[in-house]
Motif scaffolding. Structure first.
Motif, PDB file in Angstrom:
ATOM      1  N   THR A 184     -39.510  15.759 -20.365  1.00  0.00           N
ATOM      2  CA  THR A 184     -38.264  14.546 -21.156  1.00  0.00           C
ATOM      3  C   THR A 184     -36.821  15.007 -20.526  1.00  0.00           C
ATOM      4  N   LEU A 185     -36.800  16.659 -19.977  1.00  0.00           N
ATOM      5  CA  LEU A 185     -35.409  17.076 -19.254  1.00  0.00           C
ATOM      6  C   LEU A 185     -35.423  15.835 -18.254  1.00  0.00           C
ATOM      7  N   GLU A 186     -36.226  16.205 -17.574  1.00  0.00           N
ATOM      8  CA  GLU A 186     -36.431  15.345 -16.485  1.00  0.00           C
ATOM      9  C   GLU A 186     -36.029  13.815 -15.886  1.00  0.00           C
ATOM     10  N   VAL A 187     -36.894  13.745 -16.690  1.00  0.00           N
ATOM     11  CA  VAL A 187     -36.664  12.064 -17.397  1.00  0.00           C
ATOM     12  C   VAL A 187     -34.432  11.835 -17.269  1.00  0.00           C
ATOM     13  N   LEU A 189     -31.948  13.536 -16.674  1.00  0.00           N
ATOM     14  CA  LEU A 189     -31.214  13.875 -15.563  1.00  0.00           C
ATOM     15  C   LEU A 189     -31.905  12.471 -14.802  1.00  0.00           C
ATOM     16  N   SER A 190     -32.747  12.214 -14.656  1.00  0.00           N
ATOM     17  CA  SER A 190     -32.635  11.031 -13.630  1.00  0.00           C
ATOM     18  C   SER A 190     -32.358   9.474 -14.315  1.00  0.00           C
ATOM     19  N   THR A 191     -32.678   9.673 -15.504  1.00  0.00           N
ATOM     20  CA  THR A 191     -31.787   8.360 -15.825  1.00  0.00           C
ATOM     21  C   THR A 191     -30.869   8.206 -16.368  1.00  0.00           C
ATOM     22  N   ALA A 192     -30.171   8.769 -16.938  1.00  0.00           N
ATOM     23  CA  ALA A 192     -28.589   8.981 -17.162  1.00  0.00           C
ATOM     24  C   ALA A 192     -27.621   9.452 -16.302  1.00  0.00           C
ATOM     25  N   PHE A 193     -27.991   9.963 -15.503  1.00  0.00           N
ATOM     26  CA  PHE A 193     -27.141  11.095 -14.588  1.00  0.00           C
ATOM     27  C   PHE A 193     -27.245  11.082 -13.213  1.00  0.00           C
ATOM     28  N   GLY A 194     -28.416  10.389 -12.558  1.00  0.00           N
ATOM     29  CA  GLY A 194     -28.892   9.900 -12.113  1.00  0.00           C
ATOM     30  C   GLY A 194     -29.031  11.777 -10.921  1.00  0.00           C
ATOM     31  N   ILE A 195     -29.578  12.395 -11.220  1.00  0.00           N
ATOM     32  CA  ILE A 195     -30.249  13.629 -10.708  1.00  0.00           C
ATOM     33  C   ILE A 195     -31.905  14.292 -10.456  1.00  0.00           C
ATOM     34  N   GLN A 196     -32.186  14.301  -9.364  1.00  0.00           N
ATOM     35  CA  GLN A 196     -34.013  14.079  -9.081  1.00  0.00           C
ATOM     36  C   GLN A 196     -33.987  15.406  -9.085  1.00  0.00           C
ATOM     37  N   SER A 197     -34.603  16.177 -10.019  1.00  0.00           N
ATOM     38  CA  SER A 197     -35.267  17.476 -10.404  1.00  0.00           C
ATOM     39  C   SER A 197     -36.029  17.610 -10.347  1.00  0.00           C
ATOM     40  N   PRO A 198     -36.398  18.488 -10.143  1.00  0.00           N
ATOM     41  CA  PRO A 198     -38.410  19.087 -10.044  1.00  0.00           C
ATOM     42  C   PRO A 198     -37.843  20.027 -11.861  1.00  0.00           C
ATOM     43  N   ILE A 199     -37.833  19.344 -12.811  1.00  0.00           N
ATOM     44  CA  ILE A 199     -38.103  21.081 -13.714  1.00  0.00           C
ATOM     45  C   ILE A 199     -39.642  21.063 -14.338  1.00  0.00           C
ATOM     46  N   GLN A 200     -40.193  20.406 -13.565  1.00  0.00           N
ATOM     47  CA  GLN A 200     -42.203  20.448 -14.595  1.00  0.00           C
ATOM     48  C   GLN A 200     -42.129  21.470 -13.868  1.00  0.00           C
ATOM     49  N   SER A 201     -41.829  21.889 -12.727  1.00  0.00           N
ATOM     50  CA  SER A 201     -42.729  23.206 -11.572  1.00  0.00           C
ATOM     51  C   SER A 201     -41.522  24.219 -12.009  1.00  0.00           C
ATOM     52  N   ASN A 202     -41.030  24.160 -12.324  1.00  0.00           N
ATOM     53  CA  ASN A 202     -39.800  25.297 -13.093  1.00  0.00           C
ATOM     54  C   ASN A 202     -39.831  26.014 -14.796  1.00  0.00           C
ATOM     55  N   PRO A 203     -41.450  26.450 -15.129  1.00  0.00           N
ATOM     56  CA  PRO A 203     -41.589  26.384 -16.673  1.00  0.00           C
ATOM     57  C   PRO A 203     -40.823  27.096 -17.242  1.00  0.00           C
ATOM     58  N   ASP A 204     -39.949  28.083 -16.414  1.00  0.00           N
ATOM     59  CA  ASP A 204     -38.950  28.742 -17.229  1.00  0.00           C
ATOM     60  C   ASP A 204     -37.649  28.529 -17.478  1.00  0.00           C
ATOM     61  N   ASN A 205     -37.131  27.350 -17.064  1.00  0.00           N
ATOM     62  CA  ASN A 205     -36.169  26.873 -17.389  1.00  0.00           C
ATOM     63  C   ASN A 205     -34.958  27.398 -18.155  1.00  0.00           C
ATOM     64  N   GLU A 206     -34.187  27.091 -17.741  1.00  0.00           N
ATOM     65  CA  GLU A 206     -32.847  28.355 -18.875  1.00  0.00           C
ATOM     66  C   GLU A 206     -32.665  27.143 -20.230  1.00  0.00           C
ATOM     67  N   PHE A 207     -32.346  26.111 -18.930  1.00  0.00           N
ATOM     68  CA  PHE A 207     -31.910  25.061 -20.191  1.00  0.00           C
ATOM     69  C   PHE A 207     -32.824  24.490 -21.538  1.00  0.00           C
ATOM     70  N   ILE A 208     -33.741  24.115 -21.147  1.00  0.00           N
ATOM     71  CA  ILE A 208     -34.697  24.360 -21.985  1.00  0.00           C
ATOM     72  C   ILE A 208     -34.866  25.619 -23.412  1.00  0.00           C
ATOM     73  N   ALA A 209     -34.887  26.129 -22.777  1.00  0.00           N
ATOM     74  CA  ALA A 209     -34.869  28.046 -23.772  1.00  0.00           C
ATOM     75  C   ALA A 209     -33.073  27.569 -24.464  1.00  0.00           C
ATOM     76  N   ARG A 210     -32.918  27.602 -23.558  1.00  0.00           N
ATOM     77  CA  ARG A 210     -31.042  27.255 -24.606  1.00  0.00           C
ATOM     78  C   ARG A 210     -31.010  26.092 -25.445  1.00  0.00           C
ATOM     79  N   SER A 211     -31.886  24.697 -24.794  1.00  0.00           N
ATOM     80  CA  SER A 211     -31.717  23.662 -25.544  1.00  0.00           C
ATOM     81  C   SER A 211     -32.538  24.073 -27.227  1.00  0.00           C
TER      82      SER A 211
END
Length: 495
Positions: A184-187, A189-211
Motif C-alpha cells: 500500500t505504501l508503494e501504491v 507513492l505511485s498514484t499520489a506522488f508519481g514515484i515508482q519505488s520498489p518498496i516491496q523488495s525492501n522488507p526493512d523499509n524505515e518509512f513503514i516502521a516509523r509510520s
C-alpha cells in the motif's frame, strides 16, 4: 513567652501553607470535572489529573474502555481524558444530527495535541482552511481519476501476488500486515506522488516502521496534555521520537524532486496541489500546506488500507467457509464475464462488499472520531458547552449487541437483506460521516477490492500455529495488530 509562641507559630504557618498548596494542586486537578454535574450525564468518577485514563488502561485500551462504559452507562455519558471532560455520544440519530444536520456548529475536529506550527494538514485544519484544502484535493478522487490509478494499483498488487506465489504451499508463515503495508505504501507513492519505488523488495523499509509508530498514541501523552507544562513536554516528546519530522522531510524531498523535474499535467495529488490557483492567480495552498497534505496522504493513504487488508486476510483464514464463498463469487463473476477488467467487475461483487464491511465493523480504520462544539448546543435535553469535545465511539457502535447480534462473530450477511435494512445507517461509520468524512474512502476501498480479487483468484489464506488468536491490538489513531498478522497461503485449483 511571646518568643516561644513566635517560634512555635512558624511550623504552623508552614503547615497551613503546605495544606493550602496541596488544596490548590488538588483543585486544579479536578477543576475540569465540575461541568459534569451541570450537564447531568452519567459517567465514571474521574481521578484528579488522570481522569478515567486508569480505567481505559486497565480495560486494554481506549476502544475497549469506552465499550465497557458504553455497556454500563448507555449511549450518552461523560469521559475524562486527563483533566479534559468530554461527552461520548453513541446514539446513531444524535450522531447524524451533529455530523450532518448541525455540522455548522461542529465544523472542527477537537485537537487534543496542538499541531506543530508548520503542520497544516487537512485532518486538523480549522473550518475555513479545511474547506479550502478539501475543495482543492477533491478532484484527486473523482471516478475518472480513480480509474486512471487502477494500472498502478495492479502493478503493485502483481508484485505482491508474485511474493505470495513464492511462499504458497511451503508451510512457511508470513506477516501479511508487513507485506500489505509495503504494497500500500508503494501504491500511494505511485498514484499520489508519481514515484515508482520498489518498496516491496525492501522488507526493512524505515518509512513503514516509523509510520507504525506515528499511528500509535501513547496513553501518557493524554496525561501530559492536562498538565501546566504540557506544551513543553509535548515538544520534548516530538523531538525525542522525530517521526513526524522524518515524514515531513520525506514529503519535502518528494516535492523538491517534482519541482526540479518540472513534471506537469499528471493530475495526481502533487500536480493538483502545485497547480491549484485562486481567481486572482495566487496559489491556493502554500508550501507548508502542500507538505502537510503530503505527509497526511503518505501516512493515512497506506496505513488504513494495509490494516483493512491484513484484518480481511486474518478473518478469512479463521473462517474458511466464508473465504470459499467469497472465492466462488469472484470466480463465477470472472467466468461469466471473461476478459472483463477487475475495475469493471468489482461493482458486481456483492459478497466482497459485505466481507470488507464486516471486517471494518470488527476492526474499524478509526476506533473513534470527535468534533469540537463551537457554540453552546442543546440536543435531547442535554446542553453541550462551547469548546467541549464530542466523541463518537465507532468501535462501540460497531460492537453494540442491539444492532449486531453476537457482535464478536464474523458474519458478512449482516450487510445485506433485512439485517441491513433494519439497522440505522449511522450505526456503521468506518470512514466517519458528514462533510468531514474520509476524503480517501473510495480510493481505499478500490485498492482493497482490487488486491483481494487478484489474490483470492489464485490463493487462499490459512491459519497456522503462528497466527495469534485473538489478535492483540494497539489502539492508536488506528487499531494496529501489535505482533503482526502471521498466516500461511495455499494455491487454489480453480475449476
Amino acid at each position: 513567652m511571646q518568643d516561644i509562641f513566635a517560634v512555635l507559630s512558624l511550623p504552623v504557618i508552614l503547615l497551613f501553607a503546605l495544606l493550602g498548596f496541596i488544596a490548590l494542586v488538588y483543585l486544579y486537578g479536578v477543576s475540569g470535572y465540575w461541568i459534569m454535574k451541570k450537564m447531568k450525564v452519567p459517567g465514571a468518577k474521574p481521578l484528579p489529573y488522570v481522569g478515567n485514563l486508569r480505567d481505559l488502561a486497565k480495560a486494554g485500551g481506549v476502544h475497549l474502555g469506552i465499550l465497557k462504559y458504553y455497556k454500563k452507562y448507555g449511549k450518552i455519558f461523560s469521559i475524562c481524558f486527563g483533566r479534559q471532560t468530554s461527552i461520548v455520544i453513541a446514539d446513531p440519530e444524535m450522531i447524524k444530527q451533529i455530523m450532518v444536520k448541525d455540522f455548522h456548529n461542529f465544523t472542527d475536529r477537537y485537537n487534543e495535541f496542538p499541531p506543530a506550527k508548520r503542520q497544516k494538514g487537512m485532518f486538523n485544519a480549522k473550518y475555513e482552511d479545511w474547506k479550502r484544502i478539501r475543495s482543492t484535493l477533491t478532484p484527486v478522487f473523482t471516478s475518472g481519476k480513480l480509474k486512471m490509478m487502477v494500472p498502478l494499483i495492479e502493478n503493485s498488487c502483481n508484485t505482491l501476488v508474485d511474493k505470495i506465489k513464492d511462499v504458497a504451499d511451503t508451510g512457511n508463515s508470513v506477516d501479511m500486515f508487513s507485506w500489505f503495508g509495503q504494497m500500500t505504501l508503494e501504491v500511494i507513492l505511485s498514484t499520489a506522488f508519481g514515484i515508482q519505488s520498489p518498496i516491496q523488495s525492501n522488507p526493512d523499509n524505515e518509512f513503514i516502521a516509523r509510520s507504525r509508530e506515528a499511528f500509535k498514541a501513547p496513553l501518557f501523552l493524554r496525561v501530559i496534555q492536562m498538565l501546566p507544562f504540557k506544551n513543553i513536554m509535548i515538544k520534548i516528546f516530538r523531538l525525542m521520537t522525530g517521526n513526524l519530522s522524518y515524514f515531513r522531510t520525506v514529503a519535502e524531498e518528494i516535492l523538491r524532486s517534482r519541482k526540479a523535474q518540472d513534471i506537469q499535467g499528471t493530475r495526481d495529488l502533487v500536480d493538483i496541489m502545485l497547480s491549484a490557483k485562486n481567481l486572482d492567480g495566487s496559489r491556493r495552498l502554500d508550501d507548508d500546506e502542500i507538505a502537510s497534505q503530503s505527509v497526511v496522504f503518505l501516512l493515512a493513504g497506506h496505513e488504513t488500507s494495509s490494516n483493512t487488508l491484513s484484518m480481511t486476510a486474518y478473518y478469512l483464514a479463521l473462517n474458511p467457509e466464508i473465504q470459499e464463498r467469497l472465492r466462488y463469487e469472484i470466480l463465477i463473476a470472472q467466468q461469466t464475464n471473461p476478459g472483463k477488467a477487475v475495475y469493471d467487475l468489482i461493482p458486481d461483487l456483492e459478497y466482497l462488499e459485505c466481507v470488507i464491511n464486516e471486517v471494518q465493523r470488527l476492526s474499524p480504520p478509526a476506533h473513534m472520531v470527535n468534533r469540537k462544539c463551537s457554540n453552546e448546543y442543546t440536543i435531547n435535553g442535554i446542553t453541550i458547552p462551547a469548546g467541549m469535545q464530542v466523541v463518537f465511539p465507532i468501535y462501540s457502535l460497531h460492537h453494540d449487541p442491539e444492532a449486531w447480534p453476537e457482535p464478536e462473530k464474523f458474519d458478512p450477511e449482516r450487510f445485506r437483506g433485512p439485517a441491513k435494512a433494519s439497522r440505522h445507517p449511522f450505526q456503521f461509520l468506518p470512514f466517519g460521516e458528514g462533510p468531514r468524512n474520509c476524503i480517501g474512502k473510495r480510493f481505499a476501498l478500490l485498492e482493497v477490492k482490487i488486491t483481494l480479487v487478484n489474490i483470492l483468484t489464485k490463493y487462499r489464506f490459512v491459519r497456522c500455529p503462528e497466527t495469534q488468536v485473538p489478535l492483540k491490538m494497539i489502539p492508536g489513531i488506528t487499531l494496529i495488530p501489535k505482533d503482526g498478522v502471521f498466516l500461511r497461503t495455499e494455491s487454489c485449483t480453480n475449476t
